[in-house]
Design a protein around this motif. Sequence first.
Motif, PDB file in Angstrom:
ATOM      1  N   GLU A  27      -0.734  11.508   1.000  1.00  0.00           N
ATOM      2  CA  GLU A  27      -0.548  10.090   1.310  1.00  0.00           C
ATOM      3  C   GLU A  27      -0.421   9.873   2.812  1.00  0.00           C
ATOM      4  OE1 GLU A  27      -0.570   6.270   1.180  1.00  0.00           O
ATOM      5  OE2 GLU A  27      -0.734   7.413  -0.691  1.00  0.00           O
ATOM      6  N   PHE A  28       0.313  10.754   3.490  1.00  0.00           N
ATOM      7  CA  PHE A  28       0.460  10.650   4.941  1.00  0.00           C
ATOM      8  C   PHE A  28      -0.899  10.736   5.637  1.00  0.00           C
ATOM      9  CE2 PHE A  28       0.712  13.189   8.901  1.00  0.00           C
ATOM     10  CZ  PHE A  28       1.265  12.218   9.727  1.00  0.00           C
ATOM     11  N   LEU A  29      -1.725  11.677   5.228  1.00  0.00           N
ATOM     12  CA  LEU A  29      -3.025  11.852   5.868  1.00  0.00           C
ATOM     13  C   LEU A  29      -3.951  10.665   5.601  1.00  0.00           C
ATOM     14  CD1 LEU A  29      -3.560  15.640   5.100  1.00  0.00           C
ATOM     15  CD2 LEU A  29      -2.998  14.618   7.316  1.00  0.00           C
ATOM     16  N   GLN A  30      -3.964  10.174   4.369  1.00  0.00           N
ATOM     17  CA  GLN A  30      -4.812   9.025   4.053  1.00  0.00           C
ATOM     18  C   GLN A  30      -4.373   7.787   4.824  1.00  0.00           C
ATOM     19  OE1 GLN A  30      -6.453   8.831  -0.296  1.00  0.00           O
ATOM     20  NE2 GLN A  30      -4.320   9.442  -0.419  1.00  0.00           N
TER      21      GLN A  30
ATOM     22  N   SER B  95       7.513  -4.932   1.046  1.00  0.00           N
ATOM     23  CA  SER B  95       6.694  -4.135   1.954  1.00  0.00           C
ATOM     24  C   SER B  95       7.511  -2.957   2.470  1.00  0.00           C
ATOM     25  CB  SER B  95       6.239  -4.985   3.147  1.00  0.00           C
ATOM     26  OG  SER B  95       5.653  -4.167   4.141  1.00  0.00           O
ATOM     27  N   MET B  96       6.863  -1.778   2.534  1.00  0.00           N
ATOM     28  CA  MET B  96       7.529  -0.590   3.069  1.00  0.00           C
ATOM     29  C   MET B  96       7.042  -0.275   4.481  1.00  0.00           C
ATOM     30  SD  MET B  96       9.716   0.565   0.830  1.00  0.00           S
ATOM     31  CE  MET B  96       9.965   2.344   0.932  1.00  0.00           C
TER      32      MET B  96
ATOM     33  N   SER C 187       5.418   5.386  -1.262  1.00  0.00           N
ATOM     34  CA  SER C 187       5.483   4.080  -0.614  1.00  0.00           C
ATOM     35  C   SER C 187       6.114   4.173   0.767  1.00  0.00           C
ATOM     36  CB  SER C 187       6.267   3.110  -1.501  1.00  0.00           C
ATOM     37  OG  SER C 187       6.325   1.838  -0.924  1.00  0.00           O
ATOM     38  N   LEU C 188       7.185   4.957   0.876  1.00  0.00           N
ATOM     39  CA  LEU C 188       7.861   5.157   2.162  1.00  0.00           C
ATOM     40  C   LEU C 188       6.914   5.769   3.188  1.00  0.00           C
ATOM     41  CD1 LEU C 188      10.549   5.360   3.857  1.00  0.00           C
ATOM     42  CD2 LEU C 188      10.787   7.654   2.877  1.00  0.00           C
TER      43      LEU C 188
ATOM     44  N   PHE D 151      10.645  12.147   6.872  1.00  0.00           N
ATOM     45  CA  PHE D 151      10.428  10.775   6.424  1.00  0.00           C
ATOM     46  C   PHE D 151      11.719  10.143   5.895  1.00  0.00           C
ATOM     47  CE2 PHE D 151       6.064  12.451   6.215  1.00  0.00           C
ATOM     48  CZ  PHE D 151       5.415  11.479   6.955  1.00  0.00           C
ATOM     49  N   LEU D 152      12.715  10.962   5.574  1.00  0.00           N
ATOM     50  CA  LEU D 152      14.033  10.461   5.168  1.00  0.00           C
ATOM     51  C   LEU D 152      15.016  10.522   6.333  1.00  0.00           C
ATOM     52  CD1 LEU D 152      14.345  11.969   1.573  1.00  0.00           C
ATOM     53  CD2 LEU D 152      13.871   9.596   2.222  1.00  0.00           C
ATOM     54  N   ALA D 153      14.494  10.466   7.550  1.00  0.00           N
ATOM     55  CA  ALA D 153      15.305  10.412   8.789  1.00  0.00           C
ATOM     56  C   ALA D 153      16.182  11.642   8.971  1.00  0.00           C
ATOM     57  CB  ALA D 153      16.147   9.135   8.826  1.00  0.00           C
TER      58      ALA D 153
END
Length: 329
Positions: free
Chosen positions: A297-300, A194-195, A238-239, A144-146
Amino acid sequence: MTFDLSVAIPTYNGADRLPKLLEKLRSQFDTDRFSWEILIIDNNSTDSTAALIQDIQKSWNFPYPLRYCFEAEQGLAFARNRGITEAQGELVAFLDDDNHPDPDWVAQAYQFAQNHPQAGAFGGQIHGEFAISPPANFKRIESFLAIRERGSEPHLYQPQHLSLPPGAALVVRRQVWLDNVPKRLHLVGRIQGSMLAGEDYEALLYIHRAGWEIWYNPAMHTYHQIPPHRLEKSYLVSLIRGSSLCLCYLRMLNAKHWQKPLIFLRMILGSSKRILQHWLKSRRYPQTDLVATCEWEFLQSSLLSPFYYLLNLFPKKAEPECDISSKSA
């Protein structure tokens, strides 16, 4: 004047970060066999970015020019599109202002494009350079941080599975982008609080739809500078939310009409199953487990993604507004 390659650097308030990146680019070697330039795309900065570049240009004495342009419309998608428009290179190699390339990065990018003429886009290895140590299990969410470390062998990405390189340290063929990527994407990047992300994947999916290959080139190494605040829970949650809510839109982008209901249903069922599995496993974790929180958070957000799509937050698929004045070879 045209060049073989343009290094395009979108930046927002990057006056503190750009000098180090330009130092890295001045240290590039093995570039005598091709022509190249550096292009700064100032995405409506409010700091001294413009004055900084003007000062550097006054004493710039290198065979590759340093150019500057201003993009007033906020958003990484607009900055990258402006970079494509303003670039004078057949290849456009994007670097974020916090990505530090190895001394042979530009040469490796040029050579890979020569060796792989069907590659419409490609990315390399992106390593994380953390200002503070991340949690021991951070590798599970580092993408997620590239951060991309996919081994030492070149290989094709799999766009049909949303396996794609990030926009940071991405190299594209300029005419391929102009011919196939809309001038205005639905996903425009993280703007105005917005993210919601995904603009780099959206562009690459248009390139893939046109029949171009997308590659991983392990010989290109860059180092993503990650300050402490990017390891804070609020930032990461948020990311990840913004990177996940767009998943259904991205999966639908190149799908046939008959496939879309199946994709919609599969995403809901698959996400629901993974949420249940994660809950059964992570309920034993302490509340302070950062990685488990981010995975949750990713799954939700992945489960909510089809409903974002259904609620017409992405109401109409954009069609390319292409520059067809010239075609790629």
